[in-house]
Write an enzyme that holds these catalytic residues in place. Structure first.
Site, short mmCIF file in Angstrom:
data_model
loop_
_atom_site.label_atom_id
_atom_site.label_comp_id
_atom_site.label_asym_id
_atom_site.label_seq_id
_atom_site.Cartn_x
_atom_site.Cartn_y
_atom_site.Cartn_z
CG ASN A 1 -4.84 -18.03 -7.22
OD1 ASN A 1 -3.99 -17.15 -7.41
ND2 ASN A 1 -6.13 -17.77 -7.23
CG ASP B 1 -5.89 1.38 2.79
OD1 ASP B 1 -6.54 2.43 2.96
OD2 ASP B 1 -4.80 1.34 2.21
CG HIS C 1 -0.36 2.44 -2.67
ND1 HIS C 1 -0.30 2.92 -1.37
CD2 HIS C 1 -1.56 2.83 -3.15
CE1 HIS C 1 -1.43 3.56 -1.11
NE2 HIS C 1 -2.21 3.52 -2.16
CG ASP C 2 -0.96 6.56 -3.65
OD1 ASP C 2 -1.47 5.80 -4.49
OD2 ASP C 2 -1.51 6.88 -2.58
C1 GLC Z 1 -5.29 7.48 -1.61
C2 GLC Z 1 -4.69 6.16 -2.02
C3 GLC Z 1 -4.61 6.11 -3.51
C4 GLC Z 1 -5.99 6.23 -4.08
C5 GLC Z 1 -6.69 7.48 -3.55
C6 GLC Z 1 -8.16 7.42 -3.81
O1 GLC Z 1 -4.49 8.53 -1.95
O2 GLC Z 1 -3.46 5.98 -1.40
O3 GLC Z 1 -3.98 4.95 -3.98
O4 GLC Z 1 -5.93 6.28 -5.48
O5 GLC Z 1 -6.56 7.61 -2.16
O6 GLC Z 1 -8.75 6.46 -2.98
CA CA Z 2 -3.41 -15.00 -7.02
#
Ligand code: GLC
Ligand code: CA
Length: 544
Positions: free
Chosen positions: A33, A108, A335-336
């Protein structure tokens, strides 16, 4: 040595053990979008890519409602969808459309903490007698006004924030906007049972459980002991060993509760835990007799250097430590932790290809992170680009996690196929000309073609799905192992070519110029950073 999962519990081949999982960071996957942020309809639009690639399940980083202090990991409603990512209808459509393509959806789950804007916390902080006061961890400051104990947040600084309304401090293992729940409280446990049932009823196939090793804390809130020289990097950095606020024995009771909850469903959901612990502690998270996590992420592996000796040692230790029937999980990026094509491979495509072959050929479930399949590396960012609170706060000492969270490059068009031309993505796109899905799809020599072929080979060969792992003798810097009765994997992790003696068979696939179908007669020669998978002519025991 632990045997294949299916032989232990007699349930046939669990899809999550023999398939490939794929992590989606929704905000950076595809924007439909034109607001510069990926969304649920964007995931639906690209399911064909995932089906074509051959993945069996997707794990979505949080799509639940959040004020985004920590980009979704600060949840303000566990049973509704973050509006800028989409709607609950989109989730239903995604589950249905993925299902039509043989792909399951994992959510998640963030049970350790909520957002400070969650109605539970708003109530809890309103007074000492509030109904949900005890759902969080409160304590009086010390007489001198300092924090109730010495615990340090894993995001740095004290793990306690004083709250003026009631004069007590609340605990947060991450940001102050992420107050920790009190998992000693039965009502909290019940609330999460309901949340898990809610998502299971909607058809999700499992949960990735955020920091699942830290959810319960020492009931007496005892001070952590000081770090010693023998302690790991994190303990050194924080100056303490986090023995009283992480890995408490009681956490296993909670995980067992979750396991029996999901097992009660006709199609039991899979529990994939974020377990940043050492290999020796990892085994405990699988429980005894299939009663805790199905899969526990292996952080020593993801954190290891890309070296044959180091990785092999961790794999061998993991294989030895896991209880019978427990199933390893291998991943290189998330992602970390940044993207392995940069972190492990230093943007050398030979190494990224070798890493993909490794992930697909170990015994266990591989979890790819979006972009791994095209060998996407980190994107260089400036302080102004930072959206991750850690990057904003700690730059330049720590650059935060955004370099691994930038948008997925689908094509080399303006906007990278991620968003409309002219729209500014929430995080900068990298160089879409250098690396994108479209360009690699039609290229037989691309990383994407290799990844897809590796996934297909795994699907085809039972040995690669469920065969035992055994290390094979190999020169230093070369990692060789067998899978099951016939298959062998060799990765030359050196800058020079190498010859491996005493091998006969046929190669199935290689990371270099196509070697599929090539016979191996007595000796196998590999170029620098080349990896291959092959099969022996006859099965024979070469275990070390
Ligand atoms: C986990 C997640 C991370 C987040 C942290 C706190 O490590 O992967 O991205 O910042 O938890 O929730
Ligand atoms: Ca979007």
């Amino acid at each position: 040595m632990s045997g294949p999962v299916n032989e232990e519990d007699g349930r046939g081949e669990p899809w999550w053990a023999f398939g490939v999982l794929y992590q989606i960071y929704p905000r950076s996957f595809a924007d439909t979008n034109a607001d510069g942020m990926g969304d649920l309809p964007g995931i639906i639009e690209h399911l064909d890519h995932l089906e074509w690639l051959g993945v069996d399940g997707i794990w979505l980083s949080p799509v639940t409602r959040s004020p985004n202090a920590d980009w979704g990991y600060d949840v303000s409603d566990f049973c509704s969808v973050q509006p800028d990512l989409g709607t609950m209808d989109d989730v239903d459509t995604l589950i249905a459309e993925a299902g039509r393509r043989g792909i399951r959806v994992l959510m998640d789950l963030v049970p350790n903490h909520t957002s400070d804007q969650h109605p539970w916390f708003l109530d809890a902080r309103s007074s000492r007698d509030a109904a949900k006061r005890d759902w969080y961890v409160w304590a009086d400051p010390k007489p001198d006004g300092s924090a109730p104990n010495n615990w340090v947040s894993s995001f740095g600084g004290p793990a306690w924030t004083p709250d003026a309304t009631t004069g007590q401090s609340y605990l947060h293992n991450h940001l102050a906007e992420q107050p920790d729940l009190n998992w000693w409280n039965e009502e909290v446990r019940d609330a999460f049972d309901e949340i898990m049932r809610f998502w299971c009823d909607r058809g999700v196939a499992g949960f990735r459980i955020d920091v699942c090793n830290v959810i319960i804390k020492d009931a007496q809130l005892r001070d952590n002991p000081a770090a010693t020289e023998e302690d790991d990097f994190e303990a050194q950095m924080f100056g303490q060993r986090a023995v009283y606020n992480t890995n408490r024995p009681e956490v296993h009771e909670v995980i067992r509760r979750w396991r029996s909850l999901v097992d009660a469903f006709e199609d039991p959901a899979v529990l994939l835990g974020e377990t940043p612990v050492g290999v020796s502690e990892l085994a405990a998270y699988y429980g005894s007799g299939h009663d805790e996590l199905h899969l526990a992420f292996n952080f020593p592996f993801i954190s290891a250097p890309f070296e044959a000796g180091a990785l092999r040692a961790i794999v061998e230790q993991t294989e030895a430590a896991l209880p019978p029937g427990a199933w390893p999980v291998w991943t290189g990026s998330n992602h970390d932790m940044f993207r392995f094509p940069t972190r492990w491979a230093g943007d050398d495509p030979r190494k990224a290809r070798a890493a993909l072959l490794m992930l697909m050929a170990l015994r266990g479930t591989p979890v790819l992170y979006q972009g791994d399949e095209i060998g996407l590396g980190n994107t260089n960012l400036t302080h102004e680009d930072m959206r991750d609170p850690l990057g904003v706060r700690y730059w330049p000492y720590y650059e935060g996690r955004d370099a691994g969270r930038t948008p997925m490059p689908w094509s080399d068009a303006p906007g990278g196929g991620f968003t409309e031309p002219g729209v500014r993505p929430w995080l900068p796109l990298g160089d879409v000309h250098a690396c994108n899905v479209d360009g690699q799809r039609s290229d037989p020599a691309s990383v994407l073609t290799l990844t897809r072929a590796l996934i297909a080979l795994r699907r085809q060969e039972a040995d690669l799905r469920r065969g035992d792992y055994r290390s094979l003798d190999a020169p230093e810097g070369v990692w060789a192992w067998s899978r099951g009765r016939r298959h062998f994997v060799v990765i030359n992790m050196r800058d020079e070519p190498v010859a491996l003696p005493d091998l006969d068979g046929t190669l199935w696939i290689g990371t270099g110029p196509s070697r599929g179908g090539e016979p191996v007669e007595g000796s196998l020669e590999l170029g620098p950073w080349e990896g291959v998978i092959g099969a022996r002519a006859t099965s024979r025991s070469t275990a070390r």
